[in-house]
Design a protein around this motif. Structure first.
Motif, PDB file in Angstrom:
ATOM      1  N   ALA A 231       5.637  15.228 -11.429  1.00 32.69           N
ATOM      2  CA  ALA A 231       6.933  14.497 -11.447  1.00 32.69           C
ATOM      3  C   ALA A 231       6.571  12.737 -12.011  1.00 32.69           C
ATOM      4  N   TYR A 232       7.825  12.406 -12.540  1.00 32.77           N
ATOM      5  CA  TYR A 232       7.672  11.010 -13.044  1.00 32.77           C
ATOM      6  C   TYR A 232       9.040  10.207 -12.553  1.00 32.77           C
ATOM      7  N   THR A 233       9.300   9.208 -12.858  1.00 26.18           N
ATOM      8  CA  THR A 233      10.571   8.375 -12.317  1.00 26.18           C
ATOM      9  C   THR A 233      11.236   7.730 -13.460  1.00 26.18           C
ATOM     10  N   TYR A 234      12.453   7.426 -13.547  1.00 28.00           N
ATOM     11  CA  TYR A 234      13.185   6.546 -14.490  1.00 28.00           C
ATOM     12  C   TYR A 234      14.201   5.943 -13.938  1.00 28.00           C
TER      13      TYR A 234
ATOM     14  N   PRO B 119       2.515  10.176 -18.311  1.00 25.02           N
ATOM     15  CA  PRO B 119       1.760  10.431 -17.223  1.00 25.02           C
ATOM     16  C   PRO B 119       2.710  11.084 -16.088  1.00 25.02           C
ATOM     17  N   VAL B 120       2.037  11.997 -15.466  1.00 25.96           N
ATOM     18  CA  VAL B 120       2.858  12.773 -14.013  1.00 25.96           C
ATOM     19  C   VAL B 120       1.916  12.595 -13.017  1.00 25.96           C
TER      20      VAL B 120
ATOM     21  N   THR C 260      20.423   3.405 -11.851  1.00 28.23           N
ATOM     22  CA  THR C 260      19.615   2.048 -12.063  1.00 28.23           C
ATOM     23  C   THR C 260      18.668   1.872 -11.031  1.00 28.23           C
ATOM     24  N   VAL C 261      18.459   2.924  -9.965  1.00 20.80           N
ATOM     25  CA  VAL C 261      17.036   2.781  -9.011  1.00 20.80           C
ATOM     26  C   VAL C 261      16.340   3.879  -9.367  1.00 20.80           C
ATOM     27  N   ALA C 262      15.080   3.661  -9.037  1.00 28.10           N
ATOM     28  CA  ALA C 262      14.064   4.591  -9.494  1.00 28.10           C
ATOM     29  C   ALA C 262      14.416   6.056  -8.906  1.00 28.10           C
ATOM     30  N   ALA C 263      14.489   7.022  -9.970  1.00 30.26           N
ATOM     31  CA  ALA C 263      14.927   8.488  -9.594  1.00 30.26           C
ATOM     32  C   ALA C 263      13.767   9.169  -9.905  1.00 30.26           C
ATOM     33  N   THR C 264      13.431  10.193  -9.029  1.00 27.45           N
ATOM     34  CA  THR C 264      12.510  11.207  -9.355  1.00 27.45           C
ATOM     35  C   THR C 264      12.791  12.361 -10.284  1.00 27.45           C
ATOM     36  N   VAL C 265      12.144  12.809 -11.378  1.00 24.14           N
ATOM     37  CA  VAL C 265      12.025  13.799 -11.996  1.00 24.14           C
ATOM     38  C   VAL C 265      11.224  14.736 -12.070  1.00 24.14           C
ATOM     39  N   SER C 266      11.636  16.279 -11.732  1.00 23.47           N
ATOM     40  CA  SER C 266      10.355  17.041 -11.712  1.00 23.47           C
ATOM     41  C   SER C 266       9.960  17.749 -13.062  1.00 23.47           C
ATOM     42  N   ALA C 267       8.932  17.692 -13.210  1.00 21.94           N
ATOM     43  CA  ALA C 267       8.604  18.962 -14.566  1.00 21.94           C
ATOM     44  C   ALA C 267       7.714  19.922 -14.128  1.00 21.94           C
ATOM     45  N   ALA C 268       7.886  20.137 -12.898  1.00 20.53           N
ATOM     46  CA  ALA C 268       6.928  21.412 -12.342  1.00 20.53           C
ATOM     47  C   ALA C 268       7.375  22.710 -12.798  1.00 20.53           C
ATOM     48  N   GLN C 269       8.560  22.855 -13.338  1.00 22.38           N
ATOM     49  CA  GLN C 269       9.214  24.120 -13.938  1.00 22.38           C
ATOM     50  C   GLN C 269       8.140  24.489 -15.201  1.00 22.38           C
ATOM     51  N   VAL C 270       7.696  23.298 -15.989  1.00 19.44           N
ATOM     52  CA  VAL C 270       7.225  23.541 -17.236  1.00 19.44           C
ATOM     53  C   VAL C 270       5.780  22.909 -17.645  1.00 19.44           C
ATOM     54  N   ALA C 271       5.392  22.211 -16.307  1.00 24.32           N
ATOM     55  CA  ALA C 271       3.972  21.676 -16.380  1.00 24.32           C
ATOM     56  C   ALA C 271       2.933  22.328 -15.269  1.00 24.32           C
ATOM     57  N   PRO C 272       1.981  23.089 -15.218  1.00 22.11           N
ATOM     58  CA  PRO C 272       1.295  23.274 -14.168  1.00 22.11           C
ATOM     59  C   PRO C 272       0.791  22.341 -13.315  1.00 22.11           C
ATOM     60  N   VAL C 273       0.145  23.118 -12.207  1.00 20.86           N
ATOM     61  CA  VAL C 273      -0.496  21.980 -11.174  1.00 20.86           C
ATOM     62  C   VAL C 273      -1.576  21.261 -11.975  1.00 20.86           C
ATOM     63  N   THR C 274      -2.288  21.787 -12.825  1.00 17.18           N
ATOM     64  CA  THR C 274      -3.224  21.036 -13.467  1.00 17.18           C
ATOM     65  C   THR C 274      -3.066  20.038 -14.555  1.00 17.18           C
ATOM     66  N   ALA C 275      -1.520  19.627 -14.831  1.00 19.74           N
ATOM     67  CA  ALA C 275      -0.917  18.734 -15.980  1.00 19.74           C
ATOM     68  C   ALA C 275      -1.235  17.431 -15.236  1.00 19.74           C
ATOM     69  N   TYR C 276      -1.650  16.574 -16.218  1.00 13.74           N
ATOM     70  CA  TYR C 276      -1.833  15.170 -16.005  1.00 13.74           C
ATOM     71  C   TYR C 276      -0.402  14.242 -16.607  1.00 13.74           C
ATOM     72  N   ALA C 277      -0.251  14.870 -17.786  1.00 11.28           N
ATOM     73  CA  ALA C 277       1.050  14.438 -18.539  1.00 11.28           C
ATOM     74  C   ALA C 277       1.847  15.095 -19.243  1.00 11.28           C
TER      75      ALA C 277
ATOM     76  N   LEU D 256      10.516   4.150 -17.537  1.00 11.48           N
ATOM     77  CA  LEU D 256       9.944   5.445 -17.130  1.00 11.48           C
ATOM     78  C   LEU D 256       8.467   4.951 -16.438  1.00 11.48           C
ATOM     79  N   SER D 257       8.229   5.659 -15.415  1.00 13.98           N
ATOM     80  CA  SER D 257       7.042   5.449 -14.485  1.00 13.98           C
ATOM     81  C   SER D 257       6.819   6.641 -13.766  1.00 13.98           C
ATOM     82  N   ASN D 258       5.939   6.718 -12.754  1.00 19.20           N
ATOM     83  CA  ASN D 258       5.656   7.872 -11.792  1.00 19.20           C
ATOM     84  C   ASN D 258       5.319   7.151 -10.526  1.00 19.20           C
ATOM     85  N   SER D 259       5.014   8.021  -9.292  1.00 17.45           N
ATOM     86  CA  SER D 259       4.847   7.444  -8.115  1.00 17.45           C
ATOM     87  C   SER D 259       3.402   6.764  -7.938  1.00 17.45           C
TER      88      SER D 259
END
Length: 281
Positions: free
Chosen positions: A255-258, A249-250, A188-205, A222-225
Motif C-alpha cells: 500500500a501507499y498513501t496520497y 515504494p509500497v 486532503t488528509v493522508a489516505a491509504t491506497v492498496s495495490a495488493a490486487q496487482v502487486a504480490p507480497v514480495t513487491a517493494y514498489a 504520494l508517500s507510504n506508511s
C-alpha cells in the motif's frame, strides 16, 4: 574397509584363483567403499561451497517467467537452493499447462530439484517465506523450494505480463479493475491506497500511473506508511493537470498513501492505475 584383491594365482583342482561369484563380490565391495568415500567427499565439498556461495544467488537475467495461451514457462538460469546448499541450474526452458486456478488469487512459483536432481517448478497459493538472505525467499516452511516469482489470476485467467529481472509489467488494459486502485480521489488528509490486487507480497514498489485532473494548482502528494505523512510531505509528487508515472515504494501491505495539498477543483480529480511492480526474490 581394506581393499579386497581378486585371487588370480591359487591353484585348485579344476580352476585357478577366485571363482566368478567370489571375484565379482569383491568388486562390488570395493566399489561400495569407493562410492561411500565419493559421497562423503562430495558432501564435504558441498558444505564448504555452501559457506562461500551467495546463499541468495539467483540469475539476474534468467529464471524469468512468461505466459502464453495456457502455458506458464520458466527460462534457463541458476538459483541457490537452501535445503541442498547448492546451486540448481535450469538449462532448458521449463513449461507447465495451467488450469483449474482460482479467480482473483495470487499464485507463487517455486524452483526445486526432483529426486533425480533435475530442476522443476511448482505453482501454488502458498505464500513465500520471509527473506532468509538478502532479498531471497523460499516457500513458507519449505527451504527446498526457491521463490522465483508470482502470477495473478484475474476473472478470466492469468493476467498477461512481461518479466524482466525484478520488474513485472502488465500487458493488460489498465483502465479498470483490478489495475485502477483509486478513482475520483479528493482527500486532503493522508489516505491509504492498496495495490495488493496487482502487486504480490514480495513487491517493494509499483509502477504507478497517477492522473491529477485538478485545474486549480492542487498537487497530489504520494508517500507510504514508512515515509512522511502525505498530508505534509511526500516521496513523490503528481502535478496538477497532468499524468505522472512513478516508481512508487509500497509498504509491507503493498500500500501507499496520497493527499492533496489543497482541495482539488474539480473534485474527485485523482485516478491511480498500476502498470506493474518491482519485487524481491
Amino acid at each position: 574397509m581394506a581393499q579386497k584383491l581378486i585371487d588370480l594365482l591359487t591353484q585348485h583342482p579344476t580352476w585357478v584363483g577366485d571363482l566368478f561369484p567370489v571375484a565379482f563380490g569383491k568388486c562390488n565391495d570395493n566399489f561400495t567403499d569407493l562410492y561411500a568415500l565419493y559421497d562423503a567427499l562430495a558432501n564435504l565439498i558441498a558444505e564448504s561451497s555452501a559457506k562461500t556461495l551467495d546463499r541468495g544467488a539467483i540469475s539476474t537475467n534468467g529464471l524469468l517467467l512468461s505466459f502464453s495461451g495456457s502455458t506458464l514457462s520458466l527460462s534457463p538460469g541458476v538459483a541457490f537452493i537452501p535445503s541442498t546448499g547448492k546451486l540448481l541450474a535450469v538449462t532448458a526452458t521449463l513449461s507447465k499447462a495451467m488450469s483449474g486456478m482460482a479467480q482473483n488469487t495470487w499464485y507463487h512459483v517455486y524452483l526445486f530439484a526432483k529426486a533425480d536432481r533435475t530442476p522443476d517448478f511448482e505453482v501454488v497459493t502458498t505464500a513465500p517465506s520471509a527473506v532468509y538472505f538478502g532479498t531471497a525467499r523460499t516457500k513458507s516452511a519449505d527451504t527446498s523450494r526457491r521463490y522465483v516469482g508470482s502470477v495473478r489470476v484475474g476473472a478470466s485467467g492469468i493476467l498477461k505480463f512481461e518479466h524482466h529481472g525484478d520488474r513485472v509489467v502488465y500487458l493488460e488494459d489498465t483502465q479498470g479493475a483490478p489495475f485502477q486502485v483509486l478513482a475520483a480521489g479528493s482527500s486532503t488528509v493522508a489516505a491509504t491506497v492498496s495495490a495488493a490486487q496487482v502487486a504480490p507480497v514480495t513487491a517493494y514498489a509499483v509502477l504507478l500511473n497517477a492522473l491529477n485532473a485538478a485545474a486549480n494548482g492542487a498537487y497530489t502528494r504520494l508517500s507510504n506508511s514508512k515515509g512522511p505523512s502525505a498530508q505534509s510531505g511526500y516521496m513523490a509528487l503528481a502535478a496538477p493537470s497532468s499524468v505522472s508515472v512513478v516508481q512508487m515504494p509500497v509498504d509491507g501491505a503493498q500500500a501507499y498513501t496520497y493527499a492533496y495539498d489543497l482541495a482539488p477543483s474539480p473534485a474527485g480529480a485523482a485516478y491511480h492505475r498500476i502498470n506493474g511492480y518491482f519485487f524481491e526474490r
